[in-house]
Design a protein around this motif. Structure first.
Motif, PDB file in Angstrom:
ATOM      1  N   LYS A  15      33.961  33.424  34.721  1.00 18.55           N
ATOM      2  CA  LYS A  15      34.541  34.303  33.706  1.00 18.55           C
ATOM      3  C   LYS A  15      34.797  35.651  34.366  1.00 18.55           C
ATOM      4  N   GLY A  16      35.735  36.399  33.808  1.00  9.47           N
ATOM      5  CA  GLY A  16      36.018  37.688  34.395  1.00  9.47           C
ATOM      6  C   GLY A  16      36.678  38.644  33.436  1.00  9.47           C
ATOM      7  N   LYS A  17      36.541  39.919  33.718  1.00  8.01           N
ATOM      8  CA  LYS A  17      37.201  40.973  32.949  1.00  8.01           C
ATOM      9  C   LYS A  17      37.724  42.023  33.917  1.00  8.01           C
ATOM     10  N   ASN A  32      47.715  38.410  32.556  1.00  9.33           N
ATOM     11  CA  ASN A  32      49.175  38.435  32.425  1.00  9.33           C
ATOM     12  C   ASN A  32      49.851  37.858  33.673  1.00  9.33           C
ATOM     13  N   ARG A  33      49.253  36.750  34.179  1.00 13.71           N
ATOM     14  CA  ARG A  33      49.781  36.025  35.331  1.00 13.71           C
ATOM     15  C   ARG A  33      49.777  36.855  36.605  1.00 13.71           C
ATOM     16  N   THR A  34      48.899  37.833  36.663  1.00 10.55           N
ATOM     17  CA  THR A  34      48.793  38.692  37.841  1.00 10.55           C
ATOM     18  C   THR A  34      47.330  38.802  38.257  1.00 10.55           C
ATOM     19  N   THR A  35      47.057  38.677  39.539  1.00 12.28           N
ATOM     20  CA  THR A  35      45.687  38.790  40.040  1.00 12.28           C
ATOM     21  C   THR A  35      45.181  40.212  39.870  1.00 12.28           C
ATOM     22  N   CYS A  36      44.013  40.345  39.245  1.00 16.12           N
ATOM     23  CA  CYS A  36      43.434  41.681  39.048  1.00 16.12           C
ATOM     24  C   CYS A  36      42.051  41.812  39.679  1.00 16.12           C
ATOM     25  N   LEU A  37      41.444  40.690  40.093  1.00 18.46           N
ATOM     26  CA  LEU A  37      40.153  40.724  40.779  1.00 18.46           C
ATOM     27  C   LEU A  37      40.062  39.509  41.687  1.00 18.46           C
ATOM     28  N   MET A  38      39.666  39.752  42.923  1.00 20.90           N
ATOM     29  CA  MET A  38      39.446  38.659  43.872  1.00 20.90           C
ATOM     30  C   MET A  38      38.108  38.862  44.567  1.00 20.90           C
ATOM     31  N   ALA A  39      37.403  37.761  44.772  1.00 21.79           N
ATOM     32  CA  ALA A  39      36.110  37.828  45.454  1.00 21.79           C
ATOM     33  C   ALA A  39      35.873  36.542  46.217  1.00 21.79           C
ATOM     34  N   GLU A  40      35.440  36.668  47.459  1.00 23.08           N
ATOM     35  CA  GLU A  40      35.012  35.506  48.219  1.00 23.08           C
ATOM     36  C   GLU A  40      33.784  35.893  49.035  1.00 23.08           C
ATOM     37  N   PHE A  41      32.790  35.012  49.027  1.00 16.12           N
ATOM     38  CA  PHE A  41      31.535  35.306  49.718  1.00 16.12           C
ATOM     39  C   PHE A  41      30.652  34.063  49.754  1.00 16.12           C
ATOM     40  N   ALA A  42      29.668  34.094  50.628  1.00 17.13           N
ATOM     41  CA  ALA A  42      28.594  33.110  50.627  1.00 17.13           C
ATOM     42  C   ALA A  42      27.363  33.813  50.056  1.00 17.13           C
ATOM     43  N   ALA A  43      26.669  33.153  49.128  1.00 16.79           N
ATOM     44  CA  ALA A  43      25.531  33.790  48.457  1.00 16.79           C
ATOM     45  C   ALA A  43      24.365  32.822  48.338  1.00 16.79           C
ATOM     46  N   LYS A  44      23.171  33.390  48.478  1.00 22.50           N
ATOM     47  CA  LYS A  44      21.947  32.622  48.282  1.00 22.50           C
ATOM     48  C   LYS A  44      20.890  33.547  47.687  1.00 22.50           C
ATOM     49  N   PHE A  45      20.088  32.995  46.779  1.00 23.11           N
ATOM     50  CA  PHE A  45      19.015  33.748  46.146  1.00 23.11           C
ATOM     51  C   PHE A  45      17.667  33.218  46.621  1.00 23.11           C
ATOM     52  N   ILE A  46      16.766  34.123  46.946  1.00 20.02           N
ATOM     53  CA  ILE A  46      15.395  33.760  47.289  1.00 20.02           C
ATOM     54  C   ILE A  46      14.520  34.225  46.130  1.00 20.02           C
ATOM     55  N   VAL A  47      13.965  33.260  45.386  1.00 14.02           N
ATOM     56  CA  VAL A  47      13.268  33.554  44.130  1.00 14.02           C
ATOM     57  C   VAL A  47      11.805  33.091  44.227  1.00 14.02           C
ATOM     58  N   PRO A  48      10.839  33.999  44.138  1.00 16.54           N
ATOM     59  CA  PRO A  48       9.428  33.589  44.118  1.00 16.54           C
ATOM     60  C   PRO A  48       9.028  33.111  42.715  1.00 16.54           C
ATOM     61  N   GLU A 100      41.551  33.871  32.027  1.00 15.87           N
ATOM     62  CA  GLU A 100      42.433  33.319  33.052  1.00 15.87           C
ATOM     63  C   GLU A 100      41.788  33.521  34.424  1.00 15.87           C
ATOM     64  N   VAL A 101      40.892  32.604  34.772  1.00 15.17           N
ATOM     65  CA  VAL A 101      40.140  32.715  36.020  1.00 15.17           C
ATOM     66  C   VAL A 101      40.259  31.416  36.798  1.00 15.17           C
ATOM     67  N   GLU A 102      40.031  31.501  38.121  1.00  9.82           N
ATOM     68  CA  GLU A 102      40.148  30.330  38.967  1.00  9.82           C
ATOM     69  C   GLU A 102      39.037  30.312  40.005  1.00  9.82           C
ATOM     70  N   ASN A 103      38.472  29.134  40.235  1.00  6.37           N
ATOM     71  CA  ASN A 103      37.518  28.911  41.311  1.00  6.37           C
ATOM     72  C   ASN A 103      38.274  28.189  42.424  1.00  6.37           C
ATOM     73  N   LEU A 104      38.531  28.904  43.500  1.00  5.80           N
ATOM     74  CA  LEU A 104      39.318  28.358  44.608  1.00  5.80           C
ATOM     75  C   LEU A 104      38.443  28.026  45.807  1.00  5.80           C
ATOM     76  N   VAL A 140      39.024  34.082  41.581  1.00 11.17           N
ATOM     77  CA  VAL A 140      40.163  34.938  41.237  1.00 11.17           C
ATOM     78  C   VAL A 140      40.207  35.125  39.728  1.00 11.17           C
ATOM     79  N   VAL A 141      40.361  36.364  39.308  1.00 18.83           N
ATOM     80  CA  VAL A 141      40.563  36.687  37.889  1.00 18.83           C
ATOM     81  C   VAL A 141      41.988  37.202  37.746  1.00 18.83           C
ATOM     82  N   ARG A 142      42.716  36.634  36.755  1.00 20.64           N
ATOM     83  CA  ARG A 142      44.110  37.006  36.569  1.00 20.64           C
ATOM     84  C   ARG A 142      44.351  37.398  35.116  1.00 20.64           C
TER      85      ARG A 142
END
Length: 258
Positions: free
Chosen positions: A74-76, A31-47, A10-14, A27-29
């Motif tokens: 996905k989330g746990k 039993n209909r309850t939010t248990c993990l939230m994360a928001e960020f900007a990310a970039k990878f520099i890969v040689p 039960e995960v959502e991309n907002l 957001v990872v939820r």
């Protein structure tokens, strides 16, 4: 077990709710309850290696890979361990974040903290959007080593607007992959309201920048207050001395007295 598995999915991309097109919200939820939230900007520099123009020597190129919107999530959630897994571009790229909550002995006694304990980034150099003519294309895994990042008191969310760089070691000839994180707000445990972060714990860089912004204002207010007090003291002193009887210093002025 089946119920547990269903809860984990039960995960959502907002990300569409963010005004910043480079910022993602997940957001990872359970039993209909939010248990993990994360928001960020990310970039990878890969040689990665490509052939030089003589097709004899190798040269190293650099791929700049942003975390794309519309990623699969996905989330746990657990009492002391939580995970967030994000995949994009048909699973050519996968970012896994592992969070751990534990106790620490402090001057105030035993206190609980959570931290980002491990990062794993799986990337495929056969993917042509960011990798051009990579030698021996294939999947590689870049991982953190003894990571302890985003350390935050339990019950609070972590917030950091400043850019942070985390180095990962790749299975591709031990190359160093850089993860650039910015505008971060994360809470993997103890969320008390659905879709709402708890009180924020600001990173040291943000705290220092906030102090640098407010310090000139504070010093200006103090200086203004000192000037006002000085003028008030001078005005009071001048008024008191003006009301006092002035004794003549010239003795000739005493002749009319007596």
């Amino acid at each position: 077990a089946a119920a547990r598995l269903a809860a984990e999915q039960e995960v959502e991309n907002l990300s569409g709710l963010s005004p910043n097109p480079e910022k993602d919200i997940f957001v990872v939820r359970e039993n209909r309850t939010t248990c993990l939230m994360a928001e960020f900007a990310a970039k990878f520099i890969v040689p990665y290696d490509v052939w030089a123009s003589n097709y004899v020597d190798l040269i190293t190129e650099q791929a700049d890979i942003p975390l794309s919107r519309g990623a699969e999530v996905k989330g746990k959630c657990g009492t002391n361990e939580s995970e967030l897994e994000i995949s994009w571009l048909e699973q050519a790229y996968t970012l896994k974040l592992f969070f751990l909550k534990e106790g620490h002995n402090t001057s105030r006694g035993q206190e609980a903290f959570w931290r980002l304990s491990r990062i794993q980034f799986i990337y495929d150099t056969a993917e042509r959007t960011y990798f051009k003519d990579a030698i021996v294309p294939g999947k590689h895994t870049a991982s953190s080593h003894r990571l302890s990042a985003l350390v935050t008191p339990a019950g609070k969310s972590y917030e950091c607007q400043a850019q942070q760089t985390i180095s990962l070691v790749s299975s591709d000839h031990q190359k160093s992959v850089q993860l650039l994180l910015s505008e971060v707000r994360v809470q993997p445990f103890d969320i008390t309201a659905d879709f709402v972060f708890s009180e924020e714990h600001k990173c040291p860089v943000d705290q220092r920048e906030q102090l640098e912004e407010t310090l000139p204002l504070i010093l200006g207010l103090i200086l203004g207050l000192v000037i006002v007090i000085t003028l008030c003291v001078y005005h009071i002193h001048h008024k008191l001395t003006a009301n006092q009887v002035q004794i003549p210093r010239d003795r000739s002025q005493y002749k009319h007295m007596g």
